[in-house]
Write an enzyme that holds these catalytic residues in place. Structure first.
Site, PDB file in Angstrom:
ATOM      1  N   ARG A  37      41.866  35.176  39.763  1.00 34.50           N
ATOM      2  CA  ARG A  37      41.586  35.670  41.113  1.00 34.50           C
ATOM      3  C   ARG A  37      42.826  36.314  41.748  1.00 34.50           C
ATOM      4  O   ARG A  37      42.836  36.596  42.942  1.00 34.50           O
ATOM      5  CB  ARG A  37      41.048  34.544  42.000  1.00 34.50           C
ATOM      6  N   HIS A  67      44.615  39.156  29.253  1.00 38.18           N
ATOM      7  CA  HIS A  67      43.578  39.730  30.128  1.00 38.18           C
ATOM      8  C   HIS A  67      44.125  39.801  31.553  1.00 38.18           C
ATOM      9  O   HIS A  67      44.624  38.817  32.084  1.00 38.18           O
ATOM     10  CB  HIS A  67      42.308  38.872  30.066  1.00 38.18           C
ATOM     11  N   TYR A  70      40.853  39.507  37.423  1.00 38.07           N
ATOM     12  CA  TYR A  70      39.671  40.262  37.875  1.00 38.07           C
ATOM     13  C   TYR A  70      39.925  41.017  39.168  1.00 38.07           C
ATOM     14  O   TYR A  70      39.251  42.002  39.466  1.00 38.07           O
ATOM     15  CB  TYR A  70      38.489  39.311  38.124  1.00 38.07           C
ATOM     16  N   HIS A 107      39.777  45.424  33.308  1.00 40.02           N
ATOM     17  CA  HIS A 107      38.520  46.025  33.750  1.00 40.02           C
ATOM     18  C   HIS A 107      38.891  47.302  34.502  1.00 40.02           C
ATOM     19  O   HIS A 107      39.673  47.225  35.451  1.00 40.02           O
ATOM     20  CB  HIS A 107      37.762  45.080  34.687  1.00 40.02           C
ATOM     21  N   GLU A 142      38.252  47.850  29.100  1.00 45.59           N
ATOM     22  CA  GLU A 142      37.079  47.083  28.672  1.00 45.59           C
ATOM     23  C   GLU A 142      35.791  47.820  29.047  1.00 45.59           C
ATOM     24  O   GLU A 142      35.665  48.334  30.160  1.00 45.59           O
ATOM     25  CB  GLU A 142      37.104  45.681  29.301  1.00 45.59           C
ATOM     26  N   ASP A 176      32.991  44.859  24.769  1.00 45.36           N
ATOM     27  CA  ASP A 176      32.396  43.558  25.077  1.00 45.36           C
ATOM     28  C   ASP A 176      30.909  43.626  24.712  1.00 45.36           C
ATOM     29  O   ASP A 176      30.174  44.444  25.271  1.00 45.36           O
ATOM     30  CB  ASP A 176      32.594  43.251  26.574  1.00 45.36           C
ATOM     31  N   HIS A 179      28.527  43.082  27.589  1.00 47.19           N
ATOM     32  CA  HIS A 179      28.553  44.191  28.553  1.00 47.19           C
ATOM     33  C   HIS A 179      27.834  45.438  28.036  1.00 47.19           C
ATOM     34  O   HIS A 179      27.077  46.061  28.769  1.00 47.19           O
ATOM     35  CB  HIS A 179      30.001  44.567  28.895  1.00 47.19           C
ATOM     36  N   HIS A 211      35.144  41.716  22.449  1.00 53.37           N
ATOM     37  CA  HIS A 211      34.780  40.497  23.158  1.00 53.37           C
ATOM     38  C   HIS A 211      33.405  40.106  22.638  1.00 53.37           C
ATOM     39  O   HIS A 211      32.430  40.822  22.864  1.00 53.37           O
ATOM     40  CB  HIS A 211      34.702  40.744  24.675  1.00 53.37           C
ATOM     41  N   ASP A 224      25.876  41.199  33.474  1.00 51.56           N
ATOM     42  CA  ASP A 224      27.134  40.604  33.041  1.00 51.56           C
ATOM     43  C   ASP A 224      27.150  39.086  33.155  1.00 51.56           C
ATOM     44  O   ASP A 224      27.966  38.517  33.873  1.00 51.56           O
ATOM     45  CB  ASP A 224      28.315  41.201  33.840  1.00 51.56           C
ATOM     46  N   HIS A 226      27.475  36.019  30.491  1.00 52.38           N
ATOM     47  CA  HIS A 226      27.682  35.690  29.084  1.00 52.38           C
ATOM     48  C   HIS A 226      26.870  34.452  28.692  1.00 52.38           C
ATOM     49  O   HIS A 226      26.690  33.557  29.519  1.00 52.38           O
ATOM     50  CB  HIS A 226      29.155  35.411  28.809  1.00 52.38           C
ATOM     51  N   GLU A 256      34.219  34.793  24.666  1.00 51.76           N
ATOM     52  CA  GLU A 256      34.318  34.501  26.109  1.00 51.76           C
ATOM     53  C   GLU A 256      32.998  33.874  26.538  1.00 51.76           C
ATOM     54  O   GLU A 256      32.422  34.233  27.557  1.00 51.76           O
ATOM     55  CB  GLU A 256      34.504  35.783  26.915  1.00 51.76           C
TER      56      GLU A 256
HETATM   57 ZN    ZN Z   1      31.682  39.809  31.309  1.00 52.56          ZN
HETATM   58 FE    FE Z   2      34.771  40.664  28.317  1.00 56.94          FE
HETATM   59 FE    FE Z   3      36.872  41.022  30.851  1.00 54.73          FE
END
Ligand code: ZN
Ligand code: FE
Ligand code: FE
Length: 277
Positions: A37, A67, A70, A107, A142, A176, A179, A211, A224, A226, A256
């Site tokens: 975050r 990574h 976000y 992202h 990604e 991904d 995704h 991913h 989105d 998972h 993930e």
């Molecule tokens: Zn995702």
């Molecule tokens: Fe991913």
């Molecule tokens: Fe990601």
């Protein structure tokens, strides 16, 4: 060699992640460079990274994948958020040089109503500011599910970003599986067709990591969410085809899925059983 790992918590350092990975049969891993975050990253522990670099080599680890948080949105409509993205990106790339020759995934961002064209422009602008000539990290864009105003929902959008970046030899793509399926690429019924499309739009030489996630929602749902391997709309058969595909099987795969560490261990064992060297 099957390159397989999963997302791990970075809170106890690199050597800890490496040992955790080994304990579940992995030979790579993914981690957040800082709180997902946002916020400040922990200072680099030079002893830890030195030991990690040595152990990774000794244990034949594949490239690891850092990574970005976000909250990093290079194409936000607010200047402060874009500045934050720039600061975090530059700082992460500097820190990653302590563990050279690995991968950094981010992202592309959400354009929040400005339109994808403007979004693409702002993302490329950020990349042009943070990439540097002698960096050893490869930065991965990604592929996104197309939730809300996400940029990177199609191969064309990813390509458009890459084309606007001067040092684009530093760029690659992380695909991904949740995704792209969510985003309208049918990797269940037409994996070859999707890979051909990837190749003609972006170029398969850009594909550096996968991913590996199942998808809780169906084809083209743009949700989105998972799912565990075999428990979503991709299913075991499609996932086994993905890890064994001649155009993909050399790549590092990162789980993930919604799992704890032992759960990842079970998925890795299952995937190894179904991977053909
Ligand atoms: Zn995702
Ligand atoms: Fe991913
Ligand atoms: Fe990601």
């Amino acid at each position: 060699m099957f390159k397989i790992g999963c997302h791990l918590s970075a809170s106890s350092g690199y050597v800890h992640m490496l040992n955790e990975a080994i304990s579940i049969g992995a030979n790579t891993f993914q981690f957040f460079t800082r709180n997902p975050r946002g916020g400040k990253a922990k200072a680099i522990d030079e002893k830890d990274v030195e030991e990690f670099n040595k152990l990774a080599k000794e244990n034949y680890f594949a490239q690891i994948l850092a990574h970005a948080p976000y909250t990093l949105n290079a194409c936000s409509e607010t200047e402060r958020t874009r500045e934050f993205a720039l600061e975090v990106f530059a700082d992460d790339l500097k820190r990653l040089e302590y563990t050279p020759n690995n991968l950094y995934n981010f992202h592309p961002g959400s354009h929040v109503g400005q339109g994808s064209e403007k979004g693409i422009e702002l993302i490329a602008e950020t990349l042009n500011k943070v990439l540097f000539e002698d960096m050893t990290t490869t930065v991965l864009l990604e592929t996104m599910a197309g939730k809300g105003s996400e940029v990177g929902r199609s191969f064309e959008e990813i390509r458009a970003i890459i084309d606007k970046v001067e040092l684009n030899d530093k760029l690659g793509v992380c695909l991904d599986t949740c995704h792209v399926f969510d985003g309208g690429y049918d990797i269940v019924n037409d994996l070859d067709g999707v890979l051909d499309e990837f190749d003609s739009v972006i170029g398969l030489h850009r594909l550096k990591a996968i991913h590996l996630n199942d998808s809780l929602h169906g084809y083209e749902s743009h949700k989105d969410r998972h799912a565990k391997i075999g428990e979503g709309h991709l299913g075991n058969d499609a996932i086994i085809r993905i890890i064994n595909h001649p155009k993909l099987k050399h790549l590092p795969f990162f789980l993930e899925t919604p799992n704890d560490v032992p759960g990842y261990g079970r998925e890795i064992a299952f995937l190894k059983e179904n991977y053909t060297e």
